[in-house]
Enzyme design. Structure first.
Site, short mmCIF file in Angstrom:
data_model
loop_
_atom_site.label_atom_id
_atom_site.label_comp_id
_atom_site.label_asym_id
_atom_site.label_seq_id
_atom_site.Cartn_x
_atom_site.Cartn_y
_atom_site.Cartn_z
CE LYS A 1 9.66 46.06 48.86
NZ LYS A 1 9.46 45.95 47.42
CG ASP B 1 14.83 47.46 38.58
OD1 ASP B 1 15.94 47.44 38.00
OD2 ASP B 1 14.63 48.06 39.64
N GLY C 1 13.68 49.47 49.85
CA GLY C 1 13.11 48.88 48.64
C GLY C 1 12.83 49.94 47.61
N GLY C 2 12.17 49.55 46.54
CA GLY C 2 11.87 50.45 45.44
C GLY C 2 11.16 51.70 45.92
CB VAL D 1 12.54 46.56 53.57
CG1 VAL D 1 11.94 45.19 53.79
CG2 VAL D 1 12.28 47.03 52.15
#
Ligand SMILES: *[C@@H]1O[C@H](CO)[C@@H](O)[C@H](O)[C@H]1NC(C)=O
Ligand SMILES: *[C@@H]1O[C@H](CO)[C@@H](O)[C@H](O)[C@H]1NC(C)=O
Ligand SMILES: *[C@@H]1O[C@H](CO)[C@@H](O)[C@H](O)[C@H]1NC(C)=O
Length: 819
Positions: free
Chosen positions: A536, A633, A517-518, A522
């Site tokens: 996460k 985003d 993930g960002g 995850v």
């Protein structure tokens, strides 16, 4: 064959719904009756009147509900406090014009108490109008109407306010519960003490103010003032004071005060057969009435939210420190009213005006006259313009302490009385600038000194230092001020122990890792009861990761929408920061869309549903609450799909909140993903809700074509996906954009409409792009759409073949932008 069976179906349904011998009438005359089971239907078939039982209740009530759309949604109830317990009820119109509900056991359950003046020679009728109004007419003269007695619903055309001649007060009252329409605890009323303002109450307690009318709207209600959908009106004269709104288009809206006290403007969406929240009043901390006490100002961007007005200080500093602001602020220097030049006024800009119940007004005075009037009267504490249009007109002045003032993005200034000596002090320290300007200058100075390092911090991402993690259920940060913000949001979430999370994920085994993930990996996990989760975990390395983690918590903890991924809880343990989400079994949109085999399983109906879901999710972010959110985003990789292929927007690591209508924010740090970023953001660092609209447009084109915007390459030209779509559109060949795999399942009108809307969304200039709200409407309505202009970024300098493109390109990028 198929059509025939549909007709048959409707035929059968009608027979079941309408008892025999009954055709749809909209009118009955004197001495006629409507029994339980029969109904009146308005001429356009919009509304129906009859007896019904709400929710799980078995009681019978006479009510009006929508018929053509949202069948059965009740908008008005006659005998709401006197239910009938069996089906013996009937509605009857007396010869004198009295509308009566009778039932077996109780001869007079309810009556309208309307009578014809001057005898009963003229015939009376009762008619259900297509506006939802039930009227009693005597020779075309209206002698009674249900619109004068609203319940929990306010319909277009109704008056909200007071008839000063008869004393009739038209207000809204909530139901007790979804099963019980009797008068509940919540009410909205146009209060006519002082300058009229709209108030929300719980019992006798004032909960919030939607503010007085400022010429454009109620100053505390977050709706677009000028819009294509409805026109509002506020009338104030010797006979009556009321507010009213009329729809300008075929859109269907209603305002409802829910049984649990929310005031919502709801809008019907035909395609999804559902109501969406168009606006929600009173949603944030500062909407709580007089949170900051007398002479306090509430501002949702500050922590804590309460400050004292200039020249005032907390009246009880200890309580104030302890976040109990109710006792408010007191003057630092006393007023000196008897001395002609003893007092002056200090201007406070951009506010929702204080409570007006103890105020005085005059519509024709100028601001200058207003100042004189205030100065002359020693009980006057503040003055302002009544109507903010055209530079301001009228006079409103306060004769008491100032309550419930909040910073708000409106063009309204108030002038607060204070001792002349205090005023000099204020002017010196401010040197003519208000606080906002000073901050701005500080920002500009700092940022020109260190252009590449300085990023302006907004409400959504403020913490600069790494927190010292959690101790005994509390999360301590070095930056004390922000601690409360963090904790406030975590309080909404469930806490899980690291042991539980580790067990659920097989000790974070690689086998359970489902993505990156960002801000970290995850994992898929399973609780002991079998429920699946996504976990996460913040990788320990980066400051950016920490910022995004916190941002995610702040932005998403309180959001709930079926098209947003749901955060279930969190875990903080020593150095571990972990967020727990609902598990999405179909991974993400890009995983389906850009895979040759999997994309074949995604038919048009599913894709269209995904487009809608994304649109509604974004709409919710942009305008449901006053703490609106720009995602920044949006891309196919951040759209997750649940087991039924419903889309859910995820990854709020880069999101920002914005307040009110000031929707353009400038940043020096451009973050986002190439191909989805709008030009004004990429080039000038300006982002707004329209940058999200741009990303949405790109996604729609990807969903329809099955091509990645950045990897698209056409043999004949250098246009990217946007350019290609634009070229086809100009040549009237839009349908060729559609992925070949959709040929069997597509609905051509829907495909063309979606492409058209997408092209409007990716136009070069932000102001040309529709709001998300308009985009949603455009997708569902049948009306003609405006012509799109040329999209941004339609041409790539070099055309990449997909295989030659490095795969890291899909990552979110961060660009520091220096001017
Ligand atoms: C009609 O009058 C009766 C008796 O005064 C009263 O109880 C009732 O509330 C009135 N009905 C309405 C709808 O106001
Ligand atoms: C309002 O102000 C105007 C102009 O000063 C004045 O003529 C008028 O009498 C005032 N009205 C009231 C009700 O005070
Ligand atoms: C101030 O003005 C209000 C409203 O006109 C009036 O009721 C009040 O008597 C005035 N007070 C003084 C001291 O003049």
């Amino acid at each position: 064959m198929e059509e025939q069976s549909i007709h048959l179906f409707f035929f059968i349904t009608l027979i079941i719904l309408l008892p025999s011998g009954c055709t749809a009438l909209d009118t009955i005359s004197a001495n006629q009756e409507i029994k339980d089971g029969n109904t009146l239907v308005s001429k356009g078939e919009m509304f129906e009147l009859g007896f019904f039982s709400p929710g799980k209740s078995k009681n019978r009530y006479l009510g009006i509900w929508y018929k053509k759309i949202s069948y059965g949604t009740v908008v008005w109830v006659a005998n709401r406090d006197t239910p009938i317990t069996d089906t013996s009820g009937m509605l009857k119109l007396s010869r004198q014009g009295n509308l009566e509900i009778l039932s077996g056991g109780n001869p007079m359950v309810w009556a309208s108490n309307s009578t014809v003046s001057g005898g009963s020679n003229n015939p009376v009728v009762v008619q259900l109008l297509n506006s939802g109004n039930l009227v009693v007419l005597n020779k075309n003269k209206m002698i009674w109407q249900s619109f004068d007695y609203p319940g929990d619903t306010f319909l277009p055309g109704m008056k909200f306010g007071k008839d000063l001649v008869t004393g009739l007060q038209r207000s809204m009252t909530s139901w007790k519960s979804p099963d019980d329409p009797s008068v509940g605890v919540y009410s909205n009323i146009l209060d006519t003490n002082g300058y009229p303002q709209s108030l929300g109450r719980m019992g006798q307690v004032l909960k919030g103010r939607f503010g007085p009318w400022n010429g454009l709207g109620f100053s505390g209600f977050p709706i677009e003032k000028e819009n294509q959908i409805y026109a509002t009106e506020f009338v104030i004269n010797e006979k009556e004071i009321y507010h009213k709104y009329e729809l300008k288009s075929s859109v269907v809206q209603r305002v409802v005060l829910t049984w649990d006290g929310k005031t919502l403007i709801l809008q019907w969406i035909e395609r999804t057969q559902d109501w969406i929240v168009y606006a929600n009043a009173a949603v944030d901390t500062c909407d709580r009435f007089s949170l900051c006490g007398p002479y306090g100002i509430c501002s949702i961007n500050k922590h804590p939210p309460c400050t004292c007005m200039q020249g005032f200080e907390p009246s009880n500093p200890e309580e104030w420190e302890a976040s109990d602001w109710a006792s408010g602020c007191i003057r630092k220097k006393p007023l000196d009213c008897r001395n002609t030049n003893g007092d002056g006024f200090w201007k406070l800009a951009g506010v929702k005006v204080p409570d007006t119940r103890r105020s005085w007004y005059n519509v024709s005075m100028t601001l200058r006259e207003c100042e004189m009037a205030c100065k002359k009267n020693c009980s006057c504490t503040c003055y302002t313009s009544l109507d903010i249009r055209n530079g301001g007109s009228g006079c409103l002045l306060w004769l008491d302490e100032l309550l419930d003032t909040r910073e708000y993005d409106v063009n309204q200034d108030i002038f607060i009385r204070m001792a002349a000596s205090e005023l000099e002090g204020v002017l010196d320290s401010e040197s003519g600038f208000n606080k906002k300007k000073r901050i701005l200058i500080a920002v500009l100075l700092t940022s020109s000194a260190v252009p590449l390092l300085f990023a302006v911090a907004y409400a959504c991402r403020k913490i600069k230092k790494r927190p010292n993690m959690k101790r005994q259920g509390k999360w301590y940060a070095h930056d004390e001020k922000n601690t409360s913000l963090q904790m406030a949001h975590l309080d909404d979430l469930e806490f899980f122990s690291l042991n539980d999370v580790a067990r659920a994920t097989g000790n974070f085994s690689d086998f359970n890792k489902i993505g990156e993930g960002g801000f970290g990996p995850v994992y898929k996990g399973v609780w002991e009861d079998g429920r699946e989760i996504a976990v996460k975990r913040l990788s320990e390395t980066s400051q950016q990761g920490l910022d995004e983690f916190q941002n995610e918590v702040i932005c998403i903890a309180k959001l709930q929408h079926r098209n947003l991924v749901k955060l279930l809880g969190y875990c903080i343990h020593q150095n571990e920061l972990i967020l727990i989400y609902e598990y999405m079994s179909n991974k993400s949109l890009d995983w389906f869309l850009f895979d040759e085999t999997r994309s074949l399983t995604l038919n048009w109906a599913q894709r269209f549903n995904i487009i809608h879901g994304i649109a509604r999710g974004i709409l919710y972010l942009h305008q449901d609450s006053r703490l609106q959110i720009i995602h920044r985003d949006l891309k196919a990789g951040n759209i997750l799909l649940d087991g039924d292929m419903n889309p859910k927007i995820s990854d709020f690591g880069l999101a920002r909140t914005f307040v009110g209508h000031d929707t353009t924010i400038k940043t020096k740090k451009v973050v986002g993903t190439y191909g989805y970023i709008s030009p004004e953001y990429a080039i000038h660092g300006r982002f707004s809700i329209k940058s999200d609209v741009f990303s949405f447009g790109v996604m729609v084109l990807e969903i329809i074509s099955g091509n990645k915007t950045r990897e698209f390459c056409h043999g004949d030209h250098n246009d990217n996906l946007l350019g290609h779509a634009w070229r086809l559109y100009k040549e009237g060949r839009s349908i060729e954009l559609m992925s070949g795999s959709l040929q069997a399942s597509c609905v051509i009108a829907e495909v063309l409409r979606s492409i058209h809307v997408a092209l409007l969304c990716v136009q070069h200039h932000a102001e040309d792009r529709p709001t998300m709200f308009s985009a949603v409407l455009m997708l569902v309505s049948e009306r003609a759409l405006p012509e799109p202009k040329q999209p941004a970024f339609f041409n790539e300098e070099r055309c990449h073949k997909p295989e030659s493109l490095p795969s890291v390109n899909e990552c979110t990028i961060t660009l520091l932008y220096a001017r």
